[in-house]
Design an enzyme around this catalytic site. Sequence first.
Site, short mmCIF file in Angstrom:
data_model
loop_
_atom_site.label_atom_id
_atom_site.label_comp_id
_atom_site.label_asym_id
_atom_site.label_seq_id
_atom_site.Cartn_x
_atom_site.Cartn_y
_atom_site.Cartn_z
N ASP A 111 29.62 39.09 92.45
CA ASP A 111 30.16 39.37 91.12
C ASP A 111 29.72 38.27 90.17
O ASP A 111 29.59 37.11 90.58
CB ASP A 111 31.69 39.44 91.15
CG ASP A 111 32.21 40.63 91.94
OD1 ASP A 111 31.57 41.69 91.90
OD2 ASP A 111 33.27 40.49 92.58
N ASP A 168 30.61 47.79 89.75
CA ASP A 168 32.02 48.00 89.40
C ASP A 168 32.13 48.71 88.05
O ASP A 168 32.93 49.64 87.87
CB ASP A 168 32.77 46.67 89.31
CG ASP A 168 32.83 45.94 90.64
OD1 ASP A 168 32.81 46.61 91.68
OD2 ASP A 168 32.90 44.70 90.62
#
Length: 203
Positions: free
Chosen positions: A144, A178
């Site tokens: 991320d 995401d």
Amino acid sequence: MKGKKAWGAVVVILLLLFLDQASKIWVKTHMQLHESIEIFSWFQLYFTENPGMAFGMEFFNKLVLSVFRIVAVIAIAYYLIRLVRHNYSFGFIACVALVFAGALGNIIDSVFYGVIFDHSYGQVATFMPADGGYASLLHGKVVDMLYFPLIRTTFPDWFPIWGGEEFIFFRPIFNLADSSICVGGAILLLFYHRTLSKSLSTK
């Protein structure tokens, strides 16, 4: 027409996968864990690794989660093929393709990244290290890096429970996969909820 919709879905999936994996590989091979690069005051590249689900959430054992993700992606792929065969609108198909691509993008991390990269603690990771990766197959962590601290302030002292503590909005750190899942899912629920319900009830 069905052929064009099928190719359109493939293009959406491949484009999202390329951008997602390119950004993750760049971060993994250029940044140490928890290192950040400020792009704007409200946007940073902040490298973190997520052992669980989207936005850092973790509910299951890692192996169980990886297997669940694979099963879910296979189910979405089957559903997407069925949508094309039944000639649903391309907008609807594209949204499902976004969800599929996002789920697949994070699966790639979970399945392979532990094997093809070494760890990023205090160092920049090496691709295909001679001594092997940081984890076994299916036990990789999701990369991320997108961090949007849009508002930074402090709760006033009189505020219950959190008085005097720092408040950051938006705190979660995420990736393009995401985002793809969230955007595709949100559009489906907001604009295609009837089509979604019909498609799920049709054999």
